[in-house]
Motif scaffolding. Structure first.
Motif, short mmCIF file in Angstrom:
data_model
loop_
_atom_site.label_atom_id
_atom_site.label_comp_id
_atom_site.label_asym_id
_atom_site.label_seq_id
_atom_site.Cartn_x
_atom_site.Cartn_y
_atom_site.Cartn_z
N PRO A 154 -26.98 -32.14 35.79
CA PRO A 154 -26.71 -30.83 36.38
C PRO A 154 -26.41 -30.95 37.86
O PRO A 154 -26.72 -31.94 38.51
CB PRO A 154 -28.02 -30.06 36.14
N THR B 108 -19.83 -22.71 35.20
CA THR B 108 -19.32 -22.54 33.85
C THR B 108 -19.54 -23.83 33.08
O THR B 108 -19.25 -24.91 33.57
CB THR B 108 -17.82 -22.20 33.86
N THR B 109 -20.07 -23.71 31.86
CA THR B 109 -20.31 -24.88 31.03
C THR B 109 -18.99 -25.38 30.48
O THR B 109 -17.97 -24.68 30.53
CB THR B 109 -21.24 -24.53 29.86
N PRO B 110 -18.96 -26.61 29.90
CA PRO B 110 -17.73 -27.10 29.30
C PRO B 110 -17.18 -26.18 28.24
O PRO B 110 -15.98 -26.18 27.98
CB PRO B 110 -18.16 -28.47 28.71
N THR C 193 -23.18 -19.81 33.57
CA THR C 193 -24.63 -19.97 33.61
C THR C 193 -25.14 -19.52 34.96
O THR C 193 -24.67 -20.00 35.99
CB THR C 193 -25.04 -21.42 33.35
N ALA D 181 -31.12 -25.58 26.73
CA ALA D 181 -30.52 -26.60 27.58
C ALA D 181 -31.50 -27.06 28.65
O ALA D 181 -31.63 -28.26 28.93
CB ALA D 181 -29.24 -26.06 28.21
N ARG E 2 -28.30 -26.97 36.53
CA ARG E 2 -27.33 -26.27 35.69
C ARG E 2 -27.03 -27.14 34.47
O ARG E 2 -25.90 -27.60 34.30
CB ARG E 2 -26.03 -26.00 36.44
N PRO F 250 -25.80 -28.34 30.92
CA PRO F 250 -24.93 -27.78 29.88
C PRO F 250 -25.71 -27.62 28.59
O PRO F 250 -26.81 -28.17 28.45
CB PRO F 250 -23.83 -28.83 29.74
#
Length: 228
Positions: free
Chosen positions: A4, A13-15, A20, A45, A91, A93
């Protein structure tokens, strides 16, 4: 899992494209922290990343890590202030859907609420069993009773409400739905979830290590078994 970001800036933004928000880290007493997150996916997560870092000796000493629906409690923290600053920048994912242990639970789909659930889904009772049995679940957190796991994985269109009138006794091994969750009752107890099947699997055994069959983070599949 990618590491993270280590800052507390705006939402990322996650993949998969999901934004988030930064976690909210709150002190709980002298040596505990409560991390609040936006939803079950973000909580899963965060919990997964905590376990990964603790296993890799990358996390300061923590006695207990306890996930819930939208929070993770860290108890027995040696330096709560320093860890709170670190956690506020995480953060992670979403956890990989196909990593980790898989537990298969055989189920006879003959529960008393199966027809009602089929009506809510707009399918036949047999299709309820097929859809549920074809879904891969993950234990988001545990609670309610020893060995009771809250399993996520069903798409939103298959979420169902709790029963308007709870039952005074639900048998051990009952496989049930409520909201976004699937659960298996480890022992007989009152309950308001929709019962779609039953299993002979032992969800909680104090003589077993670990005692709980379904621990947070475990992948779960339900195998259709013929009713007897």
């Amino acid at each position: 899992m990618t590491r993270p970001q280590d800052d507390d800036g705006p939402a990322r933004t996650t993949p998969g494209g999901r934004a988030t928000a930064p976690p909210r880290v709150l002190p709980v007493g002298p040596d505990a922290l409560l991390v609040e997150l936006d939803d079950a996916d973000a909580t899963a997560a965060f919990h997964t990343e905590l376990l990964r870092r603790r296993a890799a000796a990358e996390l300061p000493p923590v006695a207990e890590i306890v996930p819930a629906a939208r929070t993770v409690l860290l108890d027995g923290v040696a330096d709560p202030r320093a860890l709170a600053e670190e956690l506020s920048g995480w953060r992670p994912p979403p956890p990989a859907r196909h990593g980790g242990e898989v537990v298969t639970v055989p189920v006879r789909y003959d529960g008393p609420d199966l027809a009602e659930v089929a009506g809510l889904w707009g399918v036949t009772a047999g299709e309820v069993a097929r859809i549920h049995g074809a879904t891969e679940f993950r234990v988001a957190f545990s609670g309610f009773a020893p060995g009771f796991g809250y399993l996520t994985g069903l798409p939103a269109r298959y979420h169902v409400p709790r029963r308007a009138v709870p039952r005074s006794a639900v048998p051990a091994g009952a496989v049930a739905l409520a909201g976004p969750y699937t659960g298996v009752y480890p022992r007989s107890s009152p309950g308001g979830w929709q019962l779609i099947g039953r299993t002979d699997a032992q969800l909680w055994d104090p003589a077993r290590e670990p005692a709980a069959l379904l621990a947070p983070g475990t992948r779960v599949r339900f195998a259709i078994e013929e009713s007897r």
